[in-house]
Motif scaffolding. Structure first.
Motif, PDB file in Angstrom:
ATOM      1  N   GLY A 123       0.795  -1.220   0.000  1.00 37.34           N
ATOM      2  CA  GLY A 123       0.000   0.000   0.000  1.00 37.34           C
ATOM      3  C   GLY A 123       0.823   1.262   0.000  1.00 37.34           C
ATOM      4  N   GLU A 124       2.146   1.140  -0.145  1.00 40.57           N
ATOM      5  CA  GLU A 124       3.008   2.307  -0.175  1.00 40.57           C
ATOM      6  C   GLU A 124       3.211   2.750  -1.624  1.00 40.57           C
ATOM      7  N   ALA A 125       3.771   3.921  -1.800  1.00 43.88           N
ATOM      8  CA  ALA A 125       4.025   4.445  -3.142  1.00 43.88           C
ATOM      9  C   ALA A 125       5.454   4.121  -3.563  1.00 43.88           C
ATOM     10  N   LEU A 126       5.603   3.733  -4.815  1.00 45.29           N
ATOM     11  CA  LEU A 126       6.926   3.427  -5.349  1.00 45.29           C
ATOM     12  C   LEU A 126       7.486   4.692  -5.979  1.00 45.29           C
ATOM     13  N   LEU A 127       8.098   5.524  -5.147  1.00 41.50           N
ATOM     14  CA  LEU A 127       8.608   6.815  -5.592  1.00 41.50           C
ATOM     15  C   LEU A 127      10.072   6.945  -5.220  1.00 41.50           C
ATOM     16  N   VAL A 190       0.819  11.814   7.816  1.00 37.53           N
ATOM     17  CA  VAL A 190       0.689  11.428   6.411  1.00 37.53           C
ATOM     18  C   VAL A 190      -0.666  10.774   6.174  1.00 37.53           C
ATOM     19  N   SER A 191      -1.048   9.876   7.053  1.00 40.38           N
ATOM     20  CA  SER A 191      -2.333   9.171   6.907  1.00 40.38           C
ATOM     21  C   SER A 191      -3.509  10.137   6.965  1.00 40.38           C
ATOM     22  N   ARG A 192      -3.441  11.102   7.886  1.00 41.26           N
ATOM     23  CA  ARG A 192      -4.533  12.071   7.997  1.00 41.26           C
ATOM     24  C   ARG A 192      -4.629  12.947   6.757  1.00 41.26           C
ATOM     25  N   LEU A 197      -7.616  14.354   1.837  1.00 37.52           N
ATOM     26  CA  LEU A 197      -7.540  14.652   0.406  1.00 37.52           C
ATOM     27  C   LEU A 197      -8.123  13.539  -0.457  1.00 37.52           C
ATOM     28  N   GLY A 198      -8.498  12.428   0.173  1.00 37.80           N
ATOM     29  CA  GLY A 198      -9.024  11.308  -0.587  1.00 37.80           C
ATOM     30  C   GLY A 198      -7.968  10.656  -1.448  1.00 37.80           C
ATOM     31  N   ALA A 199      -6.712  10.682  -0.985  1.00 31.22           N
ATOM     32  CA  ALA A 199      -5.589  10.134  -1.757  1.00 31.22           C
ATOM     33  C   ALA A 199      -5.482   8.626  -1.556  1.00 31.22           C
ATOM     34  N   LEU A 205      -0.367  12.097  -2.956  1.00 36.49           N
ATOM     35  CA  LEU A 205       0.055  13.270  -2.190  1.00 36.49           C
ATOM     36  C   LEU A 205       1.085  14.079  -2.979  1.00 36.49           C
ATOM     37  N   VAL A 206       1.948  13.385  -3.703  1.00 39.59           N
ATOM     38  CA  VAL A 206       2.946  14.080  -4.525  1.00 39.59           C
ATOM     39  C   VAL A 206       2.252  14.913  -5.596  1.00 39.59           C
ATOM     40  N   VAL A 207       1.298  14.303  -6.279  1.00 40.80           N
ATOM     41  CA  VAL A 207       0.548  15.027  -7.310  1.00 40.80           C
ATOM     42  C   VAL A 207      -0.122  16.256  -6.712  1.00 40.80           C
TER      43      VAL A 207
END
Length: 222
Positions: A123-127, A190-192, A197-199, A205-207
């Protein structure tokens, strides 16, 4: 077991990825697609954990395929990773905006590919900071469009700060060190921010950070 779908118009590329993934304990390739439309159909049929999708394909692009997958509530748990031949691919940011959780270069090392799949499946982002910050800095240098990124006013000062740090490629541990807080507190902020933002994940979040002007492309160290 992490269930994966491969979508690429090059049969040889799919075969190479499949051979690598099938040899790995804990990963199972459950389907393939030769274009974006096939990819969406296979994802609908199999509902995998991760879909590896080429960015440029006939019939339907990887970006449109991503957009359609993300739009279906039944596929909310599917994480899309965009495959690209180039580190500076102008389509990648559009894919992140469409809902992709990250991207990988096609010539990435096998160990990095396997690690990337595991990261996204959690569930993490590959960034990758070294690639993503440079890519976004290059292709998001246009003025921010706050009308396309509503929600900034809902974030607290701390949440705005962590969102900006996420956009710079920092992990929760690095954010904690930067802000002099615990990793748990950083993760909570980060979670909040994601919830407000409905991310779907950190990639979104980056976008948001760039589209809202919270982070300016020129402020990123390239």
């Amino acid at each position: 077991m992490i269930r994966v779908v491969l979508v690429d118009d090059q049969a040889l590329m799919r075969a190479g990825f499949r051979a690598l993934l099938d040899a790995e304990d804990g990963i199972e390739v459950v389907g393939e697609g030769a274009d974006g439309a096939e990819g969406v159909a296979v994802v609908r049929d199999t509902v995998p954990d991760v879909a590896l999708i080429d960015v440029q394909m006939p019939v339907m692009t990887g970006i449109e395929a991503t957009r359609r997958i993300v739009a279906e509530p039944r596929l909310a748990a599917v994480r899309v990773v965009i495959l690209t031949n180039y580190g500076h691919d102008e389509y990648v940011f559009d894919a992140l905006r469409a809902g992709a959780s990250g991207f990988l270069l096609k010539d990435t090392e096998p160990a990095d590919l396997l690690h990337g799949i595991e990261v996204v499946a959690r569930g993490e982002a590959l960034l990758s900071p070294s690639v993503t910050r440079s890519l976004i800095g290059e292709f998001v240098s246009r003025p921010p469009d706050r009308t396309s990124a509503p929600g900034l006013e809902t974030l607290t000062r701390r949440e705005r700060e962590v969102t900006a740090l996420v956009a710079r490629g920092l992990t929760n541990e690095e954010i904690a060190a930067h802000m002099v807080i615990s990793p748990f507190t950083a993760k909570t902020h980060v979670s909040r921010a994601m919830t407000k933002l409905g991310a779907r994940d950190r990639a979104q979040l980056v976008v948001f950070a760039y589209e809202s002007g919270l982070v300016a492309a020129r402020s990123v160290d390239l």
